[in-house]
Structure formats: structure tokens, C-alpha cells
Design a protein around this motif. Structure first.
Motif, PDB file in Angstrom:
ATOM      1  N   MET A   1       0.864  -1.196   0.000  1.00 56.10           N
ATOM      2  CA  MET A   1       0.000   0.000   0.000  1.00 56.10           C
ATOM      3  C   MET A   1       0.894   1.237   0.000  1.00 56.10           C
ATOM      4  SD  MET A   1      -3.440   0.202   0.043  1.00 56.10           S
ATOM      5  CE  MET A   1      -3.096  -1.409  -0.501  1.00 56.10           C
ATOM      6  N   ASN A   2       0.713   2.048  -1.002  1.00 55.52           N
ATOM      7  CA  ASN A   2       1.584   3.202  -1.153  1.00 55.52           C
ATOM      8  C   ASN A   2       0.991   4.399  -0.428  1.00 55.52           C
ATOM      9  OD1 ASN A   2       3.490   4.993  -2.026  1.00 55.52           O
ATOM     10  ND2 ASN A   2       2.557   5.286  -4.046  1.00 55.52           N
ATOM     11  N   GLN A   3       1.084   4.375   0.888  1.00 53.61           N
ATOM     12  CA  GLN A   3       0.502   5.472   1.667  1.00 53.61           C
ATOM     13  C   GLN A   3       1.104   5.452   3.058  1.00 53.61           C
ATOM     14  OE1 GLN A   3      -3.488   3.927   1.294  1.00 53.61           O
ATOM     15  NE2 GLN A   3      -3.475   3.385   3.444  1.00 53.61           N
ATOM     16  N   THR A   8      -3.775  11.344  10.835  1.00 52.43           N
ATOM     17  CA  THR A   8      -4.078  12.763  10.650  1.00 52.43           C
ATOM     18  C   THR A   8      -4.291  13.116   9.185  1.00 52.43           C
ATOM     19  OG1 THR A   8      -1.725  13.225  10.538  1.00 52.43           O
ATOM     20  CG2 THR A   8      -2.776  13.448  12.696  1.00 52.43           C
ATOM     21  N   ALA A   9      -3.913  12.194   8.285  1.00 49.76           N
ATOM     22  CA  ALA A   9      -4.053  12.472   6.861  1.00 49.76           C
ATOM     23  C   ALA A   9      -5.487  12.280   6.385  1.00 49.76           C
ATOM     24  CB  ALA A   9      -3.114  11.571   6.062  1.00 49.76           C
ATOM     25  N   GLY A  14     -12.640   7.907  10.637  1.00 48.30           N
ATOM     26  CA  GLY A  14     -12.370   8.156  12.044  1.00 48.30           C
ATOM     27  C   GLY A  14     -13.241   9.216  12.668  1.00 48.30           C
ATOM     28  N   LYS A  15     -14.066   9.865  11.857  1.00 46.58           N
ATOM     29  CA  LYS A  15     -14.991  10.866  12.401  1.00 46.58           C
ATOM     30  C   LYS A  15     -16.147  10.185  13.128  1.00 46.58           C
ATOM     31  CE  LYS A  15     -15.092  14.864   9.313  1.00 46.58           C
ATOM     32  NZ  LYS A  15     -15.864  15.325   8.148  1.00 46.58           N
ATOM     33  N   THR A  16     -16.715  10.907  14.049  1.00 48.55           N
ATOM     34  CA  THR A  16     -17.936  10.428  14.692  1.00 48.55           C
ATOM     35  C   THR A  16     -19.131  11.084  14.018  1.00 48.55           C
ATOM     36  OG1 THR A  16     -16.846  10.063  16.797  1.00 48.55           O
ATOM     37  CG2 THR A  16     -19.214  10.411  16.871  1.00 48.55           C
ATOM     38  N   ILE A 738      -6.203   2.591   4.409  1.00 48.66           N
ATOM     39  CA  ILE A 738      -6.430   3.495   5.541  1.00 48.66           C
ATOM     40  C   ILE A 738      -5.760   2.994   6.831  1.00 48.66           C
ATOM     41  CG2 ILE A 738      -8.215   4.856   6.777  1.00 48.66           C
ATOM     42  CD1 ILE A 738     -10.141   4.414   4.565  1.00 48.66           C
ATOM     43  N   GLY A 739      -5.064   1.863   6.780  1.00 46.91           N
ATOM     44  CA  GLY A 739      -4.466   1.317   8.006  1.00 46.91           C
ATOM     45  C   GLY A 739      -5.483   0.631   8.896  1.00 46.91           C
TER      46      GLY A 739
END
Lengths: 788, 291
Positions: A1-3, A8-9, A14-16, A738-739
Motif C-alpha cells: 500500500m503506497n501510503q 491525521t491524513a 475516524g470521524k464520529t 487506511i491502516g
């Protein structure tokens, strides 16, 4: 994965957000199977065995067939004309192949087993008629325990197999035998989980519609894996797969119970086709508890060779699982994972396992949220036993044996490679948060006042999102990949779909965040379409904590591919040579120029309109349209980790356990939707606590189920469960989109171990060790009486 | 889990209901809240041919207090009892017991008369009725009424003295005395479950602080709740001190003839009785000291 997978990116992951599903679900406008009505529908009701094990010597349906409203009553013979026999025979060494017909022909294998199916104009009349079916049984001795099942002269559950031991696998490292023989000290521990059931609030159920004109079957059913379900259903009905559509409406929970094609749904579908009329079936609660599928009931014994400091130099595991009477999954499937990942965060190079799975005259097992649930209790329970025997602090023994976080990627003795986890950090962070340093003093002070306080710690390394390579290595047919599409319509509307199916987790919310992240739109502008096999791409469905990483991850990759195409078009429309400095944010094309992000006049809608309606304006050679279908195969295994801490006070006179504090330190990587992940964490921990303290599917010695009603089967409710504190020490996975990591099962694994270890710790002055579940007040009193 | 066929009747007066009962006898069952009956019908453990719904007979519903006698209509719901200020003032142990019954939805539908007629040995009302010597008022077709003490009314597990043609119409409880201490201590695994073992006690002291009257009742130890008459008698004029509490708890746990089941073995039930009696008497004693 090229990221970078730096949290923080991300703008949307990850938003609620408020759950998209909740408007309809919380206002009573959800659409479940029972909300769907089909003109002319008939109702199915099954005649079930009232014996745990018996030959069917005669079956008389004459009187029942003449009862009011009855359309037909079918038996094994009828079904064998319309359906094929299931043959489950993956090429796995030590696993016996099984065959299963739609209805049992000669004998019933458990209390609640199927005998016949009544079809009537309503469910009431169907049940009236079912009572009139006369079954003559020739009772057989039932085998109801795993140890009895392995005895030489035990009654056979499945005569074709010639043995009740359906699966047996073992493994050992080169020097383990030598080490065990030479060891100064062997610490032996045992662990037994109780038989449980999944207990979704919505039981199983379906509506089968056969269209005689188009020769097409539509099946409305709550199911976690619609496409694999379609493949099996079509095959067993001798239909082409294109003749079958699975439509999954809202589903009230699955927990693993709604993956396989069971016999009831097959029979309902076969009858709809045969009668050329829609047929529906709703499993009632008693059927669900007696005869749907059960889980757990594992017995484990570990033998740990240790040095005088508590360092583990070799570990042997013996595991036996009581699988019940029928296999809808390869019988080794669940127990094997326990053995594969047992050593988890500990540095144990020499290891051996022996795993047996046996059939008994009970309802068949199926995977239930955390099929490997017992793993972490076995491992951390063994550590606690080592500490007790050597009179060491259990934390000290953990630290001594635990791999350093810097040691990952680490390959276990079994060949499983864990990466991007931090069990050491999780342990230390938790110890600090619960003030372990002062706990032992508090514990001693309390004991002088007759208050028995204990703390239980359980480190979890959770195997999630099984990739194709894992399946291949395990010899299990099937794949771990997932498929998704993202489409931007000419109007600029964004839709997405994937093969996984929600049973209430909130995929619509989480996946809209994945699309938003990949494409650059607002999550509220994304419509997620799941559950219809004619709409969704063929995927592997929901199981094994793969919703986010496989499902959401694939959706994200498809969205990112759409963005790439959209930006290529944007560059052309803006007269730029390349899209390098372009991005899409909240549906508008932005240009990174002069160190600043600047909005252009171009929107995603403009680009979509061009893509569909003005293809000559597209870059040379580009296909019209703006949609991408993408498949993604995750790593063989994506590991998460967590560390659970449970503080209890045990009232020794009554055996009542009070959980005073529950804290978990979690590393489940980057997440799509924070509040959905939190819901999963709380749910999983609750499920584990309920399972280890309350739930028990009890069969008596003759094989009769004693707990087939909700009043008898103790499932914890909110009143019985503690507040749960969650601390995150997340690190992203380096290889997944996205990890992301899976996370929905670790809470079960950790809570089972933490609460068991806590009660053992509290009762150390009485030398009571928790080695079986449920940890009921009665069971504690029985143990305490013996210790006096 | 669907009931077998039945005919539904919806009488609007007690006479009409009694006439129907007389007509159908053992083929009929009365339905009030249906919280136990409907489940039994769905499991086909009960298969009445006729179901007589008494919900439209308003005379059966209501709570009043006259001459220190609290009278509760049989159709009064658990929740209405729980929320009644009259009950809280005159017989607060009922309020406390009502709070332990099931969950809100169950309490809204379930009725005190239904619970007593069903006579589940692990239910709150039969036990409280036996503790307080509640009086059952029973209506018959002839227009006659008979009354019966709780201990005679509740005969065994799911068995009462009620004849198939009769309706339980009202339950009367003597109000607790001023400064009467009381306690209801059920033990269940989960909130709202039927209890496994329960202890209920009422205690009054004379002016010198000695025991004037003790009422002590165990649930879950027999087919019905049991009053511990000997212990009650033997406690009169005793000082209600820790010693006495310990002795009573020790003696109480040998009472009854409980069974083993997967919730509790015999020994565990006795252990629980000892703990709960201790708890109950301590609370009841505290209650006597309120004034």
C-alpha cells in the motif's frame, strides 16, 4: 500500500457521525423480513424430534394432511427429489467428510432435529397440523458429553463416519518433546467454556418466491453472506446461479448464526418452487434456541514448561470441542484458529497442539462472534497459574514472557505472522490507568476486612479479516477477498456497494465514510446499497471481523479509483497537463497552488455530467461513465491487539461477583467510524462477560435441552453489565487501506479471560481457580465449599 | 409458538364473566394481563378452548384503603401498585415487591390477581400475600362471595383453591403498623427475573424495644412460600439484637424442603436463606427505629 496510513491524513475516516441507519431503525421504520408480505404466501412449520437420538420407525402424516389450511406435508423422501445432498469434504488432513440431506431419513440426532415440514395457509394452522403428525421413534442411547463421545463403545452420532471424532489435528515444533521431558517444572491448567448460542434478537427466517414464468427464485432472508449463500442454495436446488436472487432486508443481529444455508431455508425454497407459491418461515424463539446453532463448549488443557523465574520454555495445548450433531462448516474450522494463534503476544518458540472435535447428540455448532474466544483466557490463564505456582506477580510473568513491541513483525511457532501490534504498550498503559502499583496493597487491606477483591488481566491478539492466503494454507475452500463498486451517476449522486452485509453493525455509516475518504465527498451524500445479490458485487460476506478492512477497505479503494478518473477529467476540463495538484474535497475540485488549497469552479457533478453526457470532452481514449468495481484481497491475517483489565469483588458467602471496574486498552488501527467501533467494543465485551458469567445451554444426561426458553437461558442484560472504559493506543496496519484492522471479536476474547482471571485472583486465599464457565454464584459456592 | 384455536369472550360485567365461566368450566381460562398465560398458550402447555377477557370489567380494578385494610382489585396492574401513593403509605413492602416484578412492559400488563391465581412459587405476590396473610375475595355465579386467607388459597405450585367457575376479585392486606419494619429480599441472577430464593419479613417492637410481632416468610424453598410460624412465635419478647438475628438466620435455613436445579442446589438455597434472612432482619429492625 503506497501510503503513510497516518491517521491525521484522513478527512472522513475516524470521524464520529450520527448513524445513517438510525433514522429508520429508531423511528420504527426498519424493514425486516417480517415487514415484507407477498401475495398468496404460505407458511412453513417444522415437525421436530422430541427425542435426543432415535430411529424414525414410522411417520404418518395422513391426519395432519387433512387438517384445515394444510397445503402439503413433506418428508425426507420428497426433499431428496428436489434437493441435492450436502457433501462437506475439504481436503484437510484429519477431518472426516460428512454428508447431509435436506431432512434426516432414518434417524434424528438431537432434541429439536427436523423430521417433516408442514405448509399451510397460516402459521397457526401449520402448527395445529404439525401436532397431528404421528412419529414413531425407536429411542437410541444419546451421547451428550465430549469425553463420552470419544469412548470406544460410544453410540455413534453419524454411523457413516464410524467415529464421533470428526476432526483431529496436531502439530509440534522440533524440540518440544525434549524440552517438556527435561523441564524442571511443568504447570498444568485447564479451561472449559460453556455451551452457548448466538441469540440474535431477530431469529432466522425467510420468504422464498418462485416465479414460474421466468423460472427465478427470489429469497428474502436475513443473512451475513448473501453471495456465498446464493451459490450454495442454487447448487442444492439444482438451479443455475443466475436463477436465484438473494435479497437481505434489515437484519436483527447474526453473530455468525446467519452465514450458512441451513436445512430449513433450503426446504422452504424447494417448496416454493415445487408449489409455485411463495412460502415464508419464521423460526420461533424456541426453535432458535433448541435447534438453530450453538457455539463454544471447548475444553482445553495446557502444559507449560517453565524455569524458576516463570519464563515459558515450552507450551503444549490439548483442545477438545463439542460440535453437536451436525456440521454446516468444516468441524476443524473454529478450534483450529485457537491452536494457531494461542501464543499471541508471548515469546514461545517451542509449542505443540492437539485439537480434537467431536460430535454429540446436541444442536450443531456454528461460528459465533469470536470462534476462537477461548484463546486469550487459555494463554493468560496459564500465565496466571504459573505466577500462582511459582508465587510470582502475574504482571511480572507477563512482562518476562511478552515480546517487545519492537519485535514485530513476529512469526509464531505455528507460522502465523503478526505485525503492527503493540501488546507491551497496551499492557503498560492499562496497568498505569488502573493503578496496578497500589492495587496489591488495596487487595491485602480489603482481605483483612473480609472483602475479596481481585484483578484480572488478559492480553488479546485478535486474528481478523482472514485473507485468501490464510484459507489456502488452512486447506479451507473459499476466499478472503472482497468486492465493491462505487458509481457517480450523471447527476453527481454517489452510490456504493460491496458483498458484505450488515446485521446491524452500521455499515451504511462506516462505508459512506470510506467512500467519502476515497472520493472526496461528504459522507451524507453517499448512498450505500447492500444485500441484494443482483445489485451488490459477488463478495465473501460478513464474518471474522472483516467488515471494515475487507468491506470498507475495498469500498475505499474503489472510491479512490473513481476519484483518480474524476481528477483526470478535471485536469482536462481545467486545461491542465496533469491532475497531480488536484483533489476533491466535499464534492468540489480543489487545486493545490502556491502553498494553498484553492477551490476551482468545477464540482464532481460537472465531471460526472461530462463523463456520461459529453464523452467527446474526455481525455483521449477514456471510457465514458464514472464508476469502478474493485476487488481487494487483504493480507493473510490482519492482527489487532488489546489488553483487558477487570476488577471484581467476590462475596464469598453468596458467590456473587461484582465487577467494580472494567478497562480495555485497544489497538484496532485506524478506524472508519469511531462510534461504530466503540459500539462493537462495548458489544463484544458484553457478549464475553455474559458468556462467561451467565449463559449456559444445558443438556441433561439423556440429551434433553433444559434451557430452550429465554427465561431459562441466562443472557446478561444491561443491568448486569459494568461501565466499560476504553483507552486507544492505535497504530495503523501498514498494508491495509487506511491502516484499518478488524476488531469486533477481540472484546469477547479479552473479557472472558479478564473476568475469569479476576475471580481467581480474588479467591486466591481459598485456592479457588476458575477453570470452567459460567462463573455463576452457585458454581463459586460449590468451589468454595470444597476449599474449606 | 402459536396457541391452539380458542374462542375469545369479552364480558363487560362480572356477572357476564361468571356466567361464561359457569358455561365452559374447565374448558375456559380467564385472561387478565396474560403475562404467564399467553406464554403457556404459545408453548401449547395451556390449550383453553375459551378465553374470557376480564379487562373490560372496571369494578375489578382499583386500590382503596378502609379501616387499615388495603384493598386491591384483582385486575390492578403491578405498575399501578408500584406507583400508588396509597400503597406506599399504608403497605410499603408491596411497593418494594412490585418493583422487583419483571420489567416495565410486564408490570404494565401483569395483574396482582393474575399472579396470585397463577401461583408461581417464585413470584412476588403469592409470597407477599402469605407473609401478610392477605385475604382473597372470590366471586361465584350465585352472587355469593367467599373470602379465603392466602395460605389456604395458595395450595401448591400453580395450584390454588379457586374453582373453575370462580373469579378472584379482590385482595386485602392489613396495613403495616406505624413503625413496623419490613424487608423483601429476593435473590435472582438478573434484574427482573423470578427469584431463586427470597425472604420477606415484618417486625414490630413493643415500647421496651422487645419483639412484639415477627412475620417471616421464605420463597423458593417449597412448592409455595412458607411462613416460619415457630420462629415467629419464639421470637416474641426477644431483644432484636445481632445474636437473635444470627440464631433466626441459622434456624431459618433448615426450613423447607427445597429441590436441586441448575440455578441452585439444596445447600446453596439454604446458604442464601441464611444470608437473606440476616439482611432482611437487619433492614426490618432499622425500619422499626425510624419513628
Amino acid at each position: 500500500m503506497n501510503q503513510t496510513n497516518d491517521k491525521t491524513a484522513f478527512l472522513n475516516a475516524g470521524k464520529t457521525l450520527l448513524r445513517k441507519e438510525d433514522r429508520r431503525l429508531l423511528t420504527g421504520h426498519g424493514r425486516f423480513t417480517d415487514d415484507i408480505h407477498v401475495v398468496g404466501e404460505l407458511h412453513a412449520c417444522f415437525v421436530r424430534s422430541t427425542y435426543p437420538h432415535a430411529k424414525i420407525s414410522a411417520l404418518n402424516t395422513a391426519e395432519a394432511s387433512a387438517a384445515p389450511g394444510v397445503i402439503t406435508i413433506v418428508t425426507a423422501e420428497d426433499l431428496s427429489e428436489w434437493t441435492t445432498t450436502l457433501r462437506l469434504a475439504p481436503p484437510i488432513e484429519g477431518l472426516l467428510p460428512i454428508e447431509m440431506t435436506a431432512l434426516p431419513k432414518d434417524k434424528v440426532r438431537f432434541y429439536g432435529d427436523l423430521i417433516a415440514c408442514v405448509i399451510a395457509t397460516d402459521r397457526y394452522l401449520a402448527e395445529d397440523a404439525a401436532e397431528l403428525v404421528i412419529v414413531e421413534y425407536e429411542p437410541l442411547e444419546a451421547v451428550t458429553g465430549m469425553f463420552a463421545a470419544m469412548e470406544e463403545d460410544a453410540p455413534l452420532v453419524d454411523e457413516e463416519l464410524g467415529s464421533n471424532m470428526i476432526s483431529h489435528q496436531s502439530f509440534e515444533t522440533k524440540s518440544i518433546q525434549k524440552i517438556m521431558k527435561a523441564a524442571d517444572r511443568i504447570v498444568e491448567s485447564t479451561f472449559a467454556t460453556a455451551r452457548q448460542t448466538h441469540l440474535p434478537i431477530e431469529t432466522r427466517g425467510c420468504i422464498a418466491e418462485w416465479d414460474e414464468g421466468s423460472q427465478h427464485l427470489t429469497m428474502h432472508i436475513g443473512n451475513q453472506a448473501p453471495h456465498p449463500f446464493r451459490s450454495v442454495l442454487a447448487g442444492r436446488l439444482k438451479l443455475r446461479e443466475s436463477q436465484v436472487t438473494i435479497v437481505v432486508p434489515d437484519v436483527g443481529g447474526g453473530f455468525g448464526q446467519k452465514i450458512a444455508l441451513y436445512r430449513e431455508e433450503l426446504i422452504v425454497a424447494a417448496l416454493a418452487r415445487h408449489l409455485k407459491r411463495p412460502v415464508r418461515w419464521r423460526e420461533d424463539r424456541m426453535e432458535n434456541m433448541l435447534a438453530s446453532s450453538h457455539a463454544r463448549e471447548d475444553f482445553a488443557r495446557t502444559r507449560a514448561a517453565v524455569d524458576s523465574n516463570g519464563r515459558i520454555i515450552g507450551l503444549m495445548l490439548e483442545l477438545i470441542e463439542d460440535f453437536g450433531a451436525y456440521c454446516f462448516y468444516p468441524a476443524n474450522y473454529l478450534a483450529r484458529v485457537v491452536a494457531m494463534i494461542l501464543t499471541g503476544p508471548y515469546d514461545i518458540g517451542e509449542y505443540a497442539y492437539d485439537v480434537k472435535v467431536v460430535l454429540t447428540n446436541k444442536c450443531g455448532n456454528g461460528p459465533m462472534r469470536a470462534p476462537m474466544a477461548i484463546t486469550s483466557w487459555i494463554m493468560d490463564g496459564t500465565i496466571d497459574n504459573i505466577a500462582r505456582e511459582l508465587e510470582l506477580d502475574p504482571v511480572q510473568v507477563r512482562r518476562l514472557n511478552m515480546l517487545a513491541d519492537s519485535a514485530y513483525p513476529h512469526t509464531m511457532a505455528t507460522g502465523e505472522t503478526m505485525e503492527d501490534i503493540n501488546p507491551g504498550t497496551a499492557l503498560e498503559k492499562g496497568l498505569e490507568s488502573i493503578d496496578y502499583k497500589n492495587f496489591r496493597k488495596r487487595q491485602l487491606d480489603d482481605r483483612t476486612r473480609g472483602v475479596y477483591r481481585g484483578i484480572g488481566i488478559c492480553s488479546v491478539v485478535e486474528s481478523t479479516t482472514y485473507g485468501s492466503k490464510f484459507y489456502k494454507a488452512a486447506g479451507i475452500p473459499g476466499s478472503g477477498h472482497e468486492c465493491a463498486w462505487v458509481k457517480v451517476d450523471p447527476s453527481g449522486e454517489v452510490r456504493a456497494s460491496a458483498g458484505v452485509m450488515s446485521t446491524g453493525q452500521g455499515y451504511e455509516t462506516a462505508f459512506s465514510q470510506a467512500v467519502a475518504e476515497g472520493l472526496g465527498v461528504d459522507p451524507k451524500d453517499v448512498a450505500i446499497k447492500l444485500g441484494n445479490t443482483d445489485v451488490a458485487p459477488y463478495g465473501m460476506g460478513s464474518r471474522g471481523a472483516r467488515g471494515a478492512t475487507a468491506g470498507g477497505g475495498t469500498v475505499y479503494l474503489a472510491a479512490a479509483a473513481v476519484r483518480e478518473k474524476a481528477l483526470a477529467i478535471a485536469a482536462k476540463l481545467l486545461g491542465l497537463n496533469s491532475a497531480d495538484h488536484l483533489s476533491i474535497q466535499e464534492g468540489r475540485v480543489c487545486w493545490f497552488f502556491d502553498g494553498k488549497i484553492q477551490e476551482t469552479e468545477l464540482t464532481l457533478s460537472d465531471i460526472a455530467r461530462t463523463a456520461y453526457l459529453d464523452p467527446t470532452s474526455l481525455p483521449d481514449g477514456m471510457e465514458p461513465g464514472l464508476e469502478v468495481t474493485k476487488a481487494y484481497d487483504p493480507p493473510p491475517m490482519t492482527y489487532s491487539n488489546s489488553c483487558h483489565f477487570c476488577e471484581v469483588v467476590v462475596e464469598v458467602n453468596s458467590g456473587i461477583v461484582k465487577i467494580e471496574r472494567y478497562l480495555v486498552v485497544e489497538n484496532c488501527g485506524n478506524v472508519l467510524s469511531t462510534q461504530i467501533v466503540e459500539g462493537q467494543q462495548l458489544g463484544a465485551i458484553s457478549m464475553g462477560l455474559s458468556g462467561s458469567m451467565f449463559e449456559h445451554m444445558i443438556y441433561d444426561e439423556s440429551g434433553y435441552n433444559q434451557t430452550g426458553l429465554l427465561s431459562e437461558y441466562m443472557m446478561a442484560t444491561a443491568s448486569e453489565l459494568p461501565e466499560i472504559e476504553i483507552i486507544s493506543v492505535a497504530t495503523p496496519n501498514r498494508r491495509t487501506p487506511i491502516g484499518l484492522k478488524g476488531m469486533a471479536e477481540g472484546g469477547v476474547m479479552g473479557s472472558i479471560g479478564a473476568v475469569s482471571n479476576a475471580v481467581s485472583d480474588a479467591l486466591a486465599p481459598f485456592s479457588v481457580v476458575i477453570d470452567s464457565h459460567p462463573i455463576s454464584p452457585l458454581s463459586l459456592r460449590q468451589k468454595l465449599r470444597k476449599s474449606h | 409458538m402459536k396457541p391452539s384455536p380458542f374462542t375469545y369472550h369479552d364480558p363487560h360485567s362480572l356477572d357476564e364473566a361468571l356466567a361464561l365461566l359457569n358455561q365452559y368450566g374447565e374448558e375456559a381460562r380467564i385472561i387478565a394481563g396474560g403475562q404467564s398465560l399467553v406464554a403457556m398458550m404459545n408453548l401449547r402447555l395451556a390449550q383453553p378452548d375459551h378465553l374470557i377477557d376480564i379487562n373490560n370489567i372496571p369494578v375489578l380494578n382499583g386500590i382503596e384503603c378502609q379501616d387499615r385494610l388495603l384493598q386491591i382489585g384483582a385486575l390492578t396492574s403491578h405498575q399501578d401498585i408500584l406507583q400508588s401513593e396509597l400503597v406506599r403509605q399504608s403497605c410499603p413492602i408491596l411497593t418494594n415487591a412490585a418493583a422487583h416484578i419483571g420489567h416495565y412492559a410486564i408490570r404494565q400488563r401483569g395483574t396482582i390477581g393474575g399472579s396470585l391465581s397463577h401461583a408461581d412459587p417464585a413470584a412476588e405476590w403469592p409470597m407477599i400475600a402469605i407473609l401478610l396473610d392477605g385475604e382473597m375475595e372470590i366471586a361465584q355465579l350465585s352472587g355469593e362471595k367467599r373470602t379465603l386467607g392466602a395460605r389456604d388459597f395458595i395450595q401448591s405450585i400453580y395450584t390454588t383453591d379457586l374453582a373453575p367457575e370462580e373469579i378472584l376479585t379482590k385482595i386485602s392486606f392489613p396495613c403495616l403498623e406505624e413503625n413496623e419494619g419490613w424487608a423483601f429480599k429476593p435473590f435472582a441472577r438478573r434484574r427482573g427475573d423470578y427469584f431463586i430464593v427470597a425472604v420477606a419479613a415484618c417486625l414490630t417492637l413493643d415500647q421496651s424495644g422487645r419483639i412484639k410481632r415477627l412475620r417471616l416468610c421464605l420463597g423458593g424453598m417449597e412448592a409455595t412460600a412458607i411462613r416460619l410460624d415457630e420462629i415467629e412465635q419464639g421470637s416474641i419478647a426477644h431483644l432484636p439484637d445481632e445474636n437473635w438475628i444470627r440464631e433466626v438466620a441459622k434456624a431459618a435455613c433448615n426450613e423447607g424442603n427445597p429441590v436441586d436445579d441448575h440455578n441452585a442446589d439444596v445447600e446453596y438455597r439454604r446458604e442464601l436463606v441464611e444470608i437473606l434472612v440476616t439482611d432482611a432482619l437487619q433492614d426490618a429492625f432499622k425500619g422499626t427505629q425510624r419513628g
